[in-house]
Design a protein around this motif. Structure first.
Motif: not given
Length: 133
Positions: A31-32, A34, A109, A112-113, A119, A122, A124
């Motif tokens: 998971w990310v 943002c 976003f 994040a990449d 991942t 993603i 926010s």
């Protein structure tokens, strides 16, 4: 063709002032999160800690600190070493007052990449939001 944090920030109308990374305990990020943040010193620690408690080492937090005049960055630095989650903090100043909340979120976003490639998820959240179990 590869792209850097600085390139992405410049394309979105900002100037990169700082990038800091803490690895956390992550072996494989799933998971990310943002998070764009502007003058959130009073709330950012609780936000990041709640995400860390919910997702742990499976999370990478990408925090975009933009046009901030308070102690947001200092607060984040003070808690970064205690997190299980990985953390990337990108500090930006917008050129000619061109910043906005949607613009900051879009840049987060994009970043994040770069911060956590490949991942699966993603998402926010706002810097004043708490994640509850």
């Amino acid at each position: 063709m590869s792209c850097s944090f600085s390139d992405l920030v410049l394309r979105r109308g900002g100037v990169l002032t700082n990038v800091e990374r803490w690895p956390g305990l992550a072996r494989s990020t799933q998971w990310v999160a943002c998070i764009p943040a502007r003058n959130e010193a009073g709330r950012i620690a609780a936000c990041i800690r709640s995400l860390d408690a919910e997702f742990g080492a499976a999370l990478h937090v990408v925090l975009l600190v933009n046009d901030t005049t308070d102690d947001t960055l200092a607060i984040v630095r003070s808690i970064a070493g205690s997190l299980k989650s990985a953390l990337t903090v990108v500090s930006v100043e917008w050129r000619h007052g061109s910043g906005s909340a949607p613009k900051a979120r879009a840049l987060a976003f994009d970043l994040a990449d770069l911060a956590a490639p490949n991942t699966a998820w993603i998402f926010s959240t706002d810097a004043d939001t708490l994640t509850l179990p």
